[in-house]
Design an enzyme around this catalytic site. Structure first.
Site, PDB file in Angstrom:
ATOM      1  N   LYS A  74       0.748  -1.088  -0.102  1.00  0.00           N
ATOM      2  CA  LYS A  74      -0.085   0.083   0.034  1.00  0.00           C
ATOM      3  C   LYS A  74       1.145   1.232   0.216  1.00  0.00           C
ATOM      4  CE  LYS A  74      -1.562   1.640   4.020  1.00  0.00           C
ATOM      5  NZ  LYS A  74      -0.753   2.931   3.873  1.00  0.00           N
TER       6      LYS A  74
ATOM      7  N   PRO B 169       9.106  -5.319   3.694  1.00  0.00           N
ATOM      8  CA  PRO B 169       9.532  -5.128   5.200  1.00  0.00           C
ATOM      9  C   PRO B 169       8.690  -4.707   6.204  1.00  0.00           C
ATOM     10  CG  PRO B 169      10.156  -3.229   3.651  1.00  0.00           C
ATOM     11  CD  PRO B 169       9.416  -4.289   2.919  1.00  0.00           C
TER      12      PRO B 169
ATOM     13  N   ALA C 158       7.358  -2.456   9.528  1.00  0.00           N
ATOM     14  CA  ALA C 158       7.220  -0.939  10.069  1.00  0.00           C
ATOM     15  C   ALA C 158       7.879  -0.013   8.967  1.00  0.00           C
ATOM     16  CB  ALA C 158       7.948  -0.904  11.472  1.00  0.00           C
ATOM     17  N   ALA C 159       7.432  -0.015   7.771  1.00  0.00           N
ATOM     18  CA  ALA C 159       7.932   0.566   6.531  1.00  0.00           C
ATOM     19  C   ALA C 159       7.042   1.452   5.850  1.00  0.00           C
ATOM     20  CB  ALA C 159       8.473  -0.700   5.518  1.00  0.00           C
TER      21      ALA C 159
ATOM     22  N   GLY D 265       2.244  -0.605   4.830  1.00  0.00           N
ATOM     23  CA  GLY D 265       0.848  -1.447   5.097  1.00  0.00           C
ATOM     24  C   GLY D 265       0.971  -2.969   4.956  1.00  0.00           C
ATOM     25  N   GLY D 266       2.324  -3.568   5.170  1.00  0.00           N
ATOM     26  CA  GLY D 266       2.489  -4.882   5.125  1.00  0.00           C
ATOM     27  C   GLY D 266       1.539  -5.719   5.673  1.00  0.00           C
ATOM     28  N   GLY D 267       1.751  -5.487   7.086  1.00  0.00           N
ATOM     29  CA  GLY D 267       0.708  -6.423   7.903  1.00  0.00           C
ATOM     30  C   GLY D 267      -0.673  -6.219   7.833  1.00  0.00           C
TER      31      GLY D 267
ATOM     32  N   SER E 173      -2.270  -5.580   4.951  1.00  0.00           N
ATOM     33  CA  SER E 173      -2.430  -6.063   3.562  1.00  0.00           C
ATOM     34  C   SER E 173      -2.342  -7.564   3.686  1.00  0.00           C
ATOM     35  CB  SER E 173      -1.206  -5.473   2.498  1.00  0.00           C
ATOM     36  OG  SER E 173      -1.856  -6.093   1.375  1.00  0.00           O
TER      37      SER E 173
ATOM     38  N   ASP F 267      -5.793   0.625   8.438  1.00  0.00           N
ATOM     39  CA  ASP F 267      -5.451   0.379   7.322  1.00  0.00           C
ATOM     40  C   ASP F 267      -6.200  -0.624   6.636  1.00  0.00           C
ATOM     41  OD1 ASP F 267      -3.775   2.470   6.640  1.00  0.00           O
ATOM     42  OD2 ASP F 267      -2.128   1.362   7.150  1.00  0.00           O
TER      43      ASP F 267
END
Length: 304
Positions: free
Chosen positions: A27, A112, A114-115, A118-120, A122, A154
């Protein structure tokens, strides 16, 4: 109406042996305006959000109990236990459906932590979409987004997974149709910042914003010119915590043919926008030579 899979979601096998694979794209907050602060302490925002071809992938299949396994280049340090957002998403949906969360989930992790990508969120959104398909659940998109919001601000936009203007604390979504596909160079100087800490460092009074109408079917250059009016108002606060963000932006802006460079979300990943793939690939090559120790990805946004 049942939530339908996106083109990137696939189902294979008979019911009992079905395997569902779902993309969890990065994201990107192309801008981020802080428009208010609520009585409960949460900030309201106005942000143009897009998603990229690059991201994680979630695979799900029926099992006798809930389990989560993780691998991939960014898997190190990730907890696969009950505190993981993917696990929590599966448990939350199962509880709402009054069923046992009997599913095995595998996360192929490329984004990665805390980048600002929005990895977690997503990953959790992909899990919810995948479970709707695996369990053949009748649930509409809005209900799924409302459920996801219980896990994080998010989640609604990541469940939507298409270009959108995100407002409020993330619950108000308006489609942004007709955007050009943007060649993006993502860069992170191997650093991370906590979203909560970035918001705590804000030193200005939020104010309502006015956003001019998006030009119809703009070219990349026209769109970037329009976007340049609207900053990411978290950049200064994030740079107070991690000075390498400022260096990342300076390096991106100095690359040939970079139209605009910004930090995404609360950082620490930054991105540069380029007019075409050839310019993007030239910039990627140069950046890898300049900063071989950085996390660098050349990708593009997905239409829709």
């Amino acid at each position: 109406m049942r939530a339908e899979p996106t083109a990137a979601e696939t189902i294979a096998g008979a019911d009992a042996t079905a395997i569902v694979e779902v993309r969890a794209p990065a994201k990107i907050n192309l801008d981020l305006l802080i428009t208010g602060r609520r009585a409960d302490g949460f900030h309201e925002l106005d942000s143009c959000v897009v998603f990229t071809e690059f991201g994680d992938r979630v695979r799900l299949h029926h099992a006798t109990e809930l389990s989560l396994t993780i691998d991939g280049p960014m898997a190190a340090g990730l907890d696969a236990g009950q505190d993981n957002l993917v696990w929590r998403a599966a448990k939350l949906l199962a509880d709402r459906l009054c069923r046992s969360p009997d599913v095995a989930i595998h996360l192929d992790k490329h984004l990665p932590m805390a980048a600002g990508l929005g990895g977690g969120s997503s990953d959790a959104a992909a899990t919810l979409r995948g479970l709707v398909q695996l369990w053949q659940v009748e649930i509409d998109d809005q209900a799924l987004r409302d459920l996801g919001q219980e896990l994080g601000a998010d989640l609604p936009v990541c469940i939507y997974a298409r270009s959108a203007r995100m407002r409020g604390i993330g619950e108000r979504l308006d489609p942004m149709r007709g955007l050009p596909e943007l060649p993006l160079l993502l860069a992170n100087a191997r650093c991370a910042v906590a979203t909560r800490e970035v918001f705590a460092r804000l030193d200005f009074e939020p104010a309502p914003s006015f956003r001019a109408a998006l030009p119809a079917f703009p070219s990349i250059v026209q769109f970037t010119h329009w976007l340049s009016r609207y900053p990411n108002e978290l950049e200064t606060a994030a740079m107070r915590i991690e000075s390498r963000i400022e260096d990342t932006l300076e390096v991106l802006r100095a690359l040939p043919d970079c139209l605009l460079a910004r930090m995404s979300g609360s950082g620490a990943t930054c991105f540069g926008i380029f007019e075409d793939e050839a310019a993007l690939r030239r910039a990627e090559t140069e950046l890898r030579q300049l900063r071989p120790d950085w996390w660098i990805v050349a990708t593009q946004t997905v239409s829709g």
